[in-house]
Design a protein around this motif. Structure first.
Motif, PDB file in Angstrom:
ATOM      1  N   GLU A  51      65.469 137.353 106.226  1.00  0.00           N
ATOM      2  CA  GLU A  51      66.091 138.208 105.240  1.00  0.00           C
ATOM      3  C   GLU A  51      66.779 137.220 104.379  1.00  0.00           C
ATOM      4  N   ILE A  52      66.676 137.448 102.943  1.00  0.00           N
ATOM      5  CA  ILE A  52      67.731 136.904 102.219  1.00  0.00           C
ATOM      6  C   ILE A  52      68.718 137.655 101.771  1.00  0.00           C
ATOM      7  N   PRO A  53      70.088 137.439 101.907  1.00  0.00           N
ATOM      8  CA  PRO A  53      71.184 138.347 101.987  1.00  0.00           C
ATOM      9  C   PRO A  53      71.276 138.468 100.187  1.00  0.00           C
ATOM     10  N   SER A  68      68.796 142.266  97.384  1.00  0.00           N
ATOM     11  CA  SER A  68      68.293 141.572  98.505  1.00  0.00           C
ATOM     12  C   SER A  68      67.022 141.777  98.775  1.00  0.00           C
ATOM     13  N   PHE A  69      66.534 140.644  99.535  1.00  0.00           N
ATOM     14  CA  PHE A  69      65.127 140.795  99.954  1.00  0.00           C
ATOM     15  C   PHE A  69      64.812 140.360 101.420  1.00  0.00           C
ATOM     16  N   THR A  70      63.508 140.802 101.797  1.00  0.00           N
ATOM     17  CA  THR A  70      62.893 140.398 103.124  1.00  0.00           C
ATOM     18  C   THR A  70      61.661 139.612 102.608  1.00  0.00           C
ATOM     19  N   ILE A  71      61.433 138.435 103.160  1.00  0.00           N
ATOM     20  CA  ILE A  71      60.254 137.855 102.764  1.00  0.00           C
ATOM     21  C   ILE A  71      59.295 137.648 104.027  1.00  0.00           C
ATOM     22  N   GLN A  72      57.954 137.966 104.039  1.00  0.00           N
ATOM     23  CA  GLN A  72      57.268 138.025 105.186  1.00  0.00           C
ATOM     24  C   GLN A  72      56.201 136.768 105.004  1.00  0.00           C
ATOM     25  N   THR A  73      56.262 136.006 105.963  1.00  0.00           N
ATOM     26  CA  THR A  73      55.297 134.706 106.037  1.00  0.00           C
ATOM     27  C   THR A  73      53.975 135.132 106.842  1.00  0.00           C
ATOM     28  N   ASP A  74      53.042 133.860 106.990  1.00  0.00           N
ATOM     29  CA  ASP A  74      52.084 134.090 107.772  1.00  0.00           C
ATOM     30  C   ASP A  74      52.082 133.689 109.032  1.00  0.00           C
ATOM     31  N   SER A  75      53.230 133.108 109.655  1.00  0.00           N
ATOM     32  CA  SER A  75      53.369 132.628 110.581  1.00  0.00           C
ATOM     33  C   SER A  75      54.796 132.412 111.081  1.00  0.00           C
ATOM     34  N   LYS A  76      55.012 131.829 112.430  1.00  0.00           N
ATOM     35  CA  LYS A  76      56.528 131.383 112.909  1.00  0.00           C
ATOM     36  C   LYS A  76      56.770 130.118 112.089  1.00  0.00           C
ATOM     37  N   LYS A  77      55.809 129.267 112.347  1.00  0.00           N
ATOM     38  CA  LYS A  77      56.121 128.212 111.406  1.00  0.00           C
ATOM     39  C   LYS A  77      56.610 128.370 110.039  1.00  0.00           C
ATOM     40  N   GLY A  78      56.056 129.127 109.353  1.00  0.00           N
ATOM     41  CA  GLY A  78      56.340 129.492 107.869  1.00  0.00           C
ATOM     42  C   GLY A  78      57.654 130.079 107.999  1.00  0.00           C
ATOM     43  N   LYS A  79      58.062 130.917 108.917  1.00  0.00           N
ATOM     44  CA  LYS A  79      59.264 131.604 108.820  1.00  0.00           C
ATOM     45  C   LYS A  79      60.347 130.575 109.015  1.00  0.00           C
ATOM     46  N   GLU A  80      60.155 129.617 110.077  1.00  0.00           N
ATOM     47  CA  GLU A  80      61.216 128.353 110.244  1.00  0.00           C
ATOM     48  C   GLU A  80      61.249 127.708 108.763  1.00  0.00           C
ATOM     49  N   GLU A  81      60.187 127.133 108.308  1.00  0.00           N
ATOM     50  CA  GLU A  81      60.225 126.447 106.845  1.00  0.00           C
ATOM     51  C   GLU A  81      60.745 127.406 106.003  1.00  0.00           C
ATOM     52  N   LEU A  82      60.701 128.663 105.646  1.00  0.00           N
ATOM     53  CA  LEU A  82      61.259 129.486 104.981  1.00  0.00           C
ATOM     54  C   LEU A  82      62.894 129.656 105.066  1.00  0.00           C
ATOM     55  N   GLU A  83      63.019 129.544 106.365  1.00  0.00           N
ATOM     56  CA  GLU A  83      64.765 129.768 106.841  1.00  0.00           C
ATOM     57  C   GLU A  83      65.495 128.244 106.327  1.00  0.00           C
ATOM     58  N   VAL A 131      53.676 132.445 102.177  1.00  0.00           N
ATOM     59  CA  VAL A 131      54.183 133.729 102.109  1.00  0.00           C
ATOM     60  C   VAL A 131      53.247 134.681 101.718  1.00  0.00           C
ATOM     61  N   GLU A 132      53.423 135.884 102.648  1.00  0.00           N
ATOM     62  CA  GLU A 132      52.432 136.863 102.622  1.00  0.00           C
ATOM     63  C   GLU A 132      52.959 138.153 101.551  1.00  0.00           C
ATOM     64  N   LYS A 133      54.234 138.315 101.691  1.00  0.00           N
ATOM     65  CA  LYS A 133      54.753 139.515 100.959  1.00  0.00           C
ATOM     66  C   LYS A 133      56.360 139.329 100.759  1.00  0.00           C
ATOM     67  N   VAL A 134      56.916 140.088  99.666  1.00  0.00           N
ATOM     68  CA  VAL A 134      58.021 139.963  99.423  1.00  0.00           C
ATOM     69  C   VAL A 134      58.624 141.313  99.066  1.00  0.00           C
ATOM     70  N   TYR A 135      59.650 141.833 100.078  1.00  0.00           N
ATOM     71  CA  TYR A 135      60.067 143.186  99.954  1.00  0.00           C
ATOM     72  C   TYR A 135      61.597 143.200  99.172  1.00  0.00           C
ATOM     73  N   ILE A 136      61.727 144.155  98.429  1.00  0.00           N
ATOM     74  CA  ILE A 136      63.233 144.260  97.880  1.00  0.00           C
ATOM     75  C   ILE A 136      63.686 145.262  98.969  1.00  0.00           C
ATOM     76  N   THR A 137      64.573 144.640  99.563  1.00  0.00           N
ATOM     77  CA  THR A 137      65.389 145.657 100.698  1.00  0.00           C
ATOM     78  C   THR A 137      66.425 146.601 100.077  1.00  0.00           C
TER      79      THR A 137
END
Length: 142
Positions: A51-53, A68-83, A131-137
């Motif tokens: 989640e991007i505040p 604000s956004f939520t960004i979906q990655t392809d893996s847990k490693k991708g999530k950690e890097e994005l954080e 990044v698989e998908k970017v969502y505007i929340t």
């Protein structure tokens, strides 16, 4: 002699046909699995999303936006890097928004185009994942 020759030819034709059928079945079975990608479940999407505040910034047209956004990655490693790259992601979003006019963000097509820009720019940064998908929340445009 003639009967033996005919028998051998029939056996060879049946063997060739059998090998061909088996090859078609094997190719169809394996290529069908590779081309049909399994959609991730809702739980898997949440586990690999960041989640991007809410960001408030000016647009090129002089208006401002809270988004604000939520960004979906392809893996847990991708999530950690994005954080870890959160500040870079915010920079990309603010930079893109500062070059965007209000009219470009109105409507479904404008928002989808903006999401694709953010996705492409963030993917340029990513090394461990994608990044698989970017969502505007949420989005408030004034």
């Amino acid at each position: 002699m003639k009967n033996k020759l005919v028998t051998i030819m029939v056996i060879m034709l049946v063997a060739i046909t059998l090998v061909g059928v088996i090859a078609v079945v094997v190719v169809t079975k394996f290529s069908g699995d590779a081309s049909a990608q399994k959609e991730p479940s809702a739980k898997e999407i949440v586990e690999s999303s960041v989640e991007i505040p809410e960001i408030t910034t000016n647009l090129a047209s002089g208006d401002f936006i809270k988004i604000s956004f939520t960004i979906q990655t392809d893996s847990k490693k991708g999530k950690e890097e994005l954080e870890q790259r959160g500040f870079q992601v915010k920079n990309i979003i603010i930079t893109e928004l500062s070059d965007t006019k209000t009219a470009q963000l109105k409507g479904k097509a404008g928002k989808e185009q903006f999401q694709e820009k953010v996705e492409a720019n963030v993917n340029k940064l990513m090394q461990e994942g994608k990044v698989e998908k970017v969502y505007i929340t949420s989005s408030i445009l004034q």
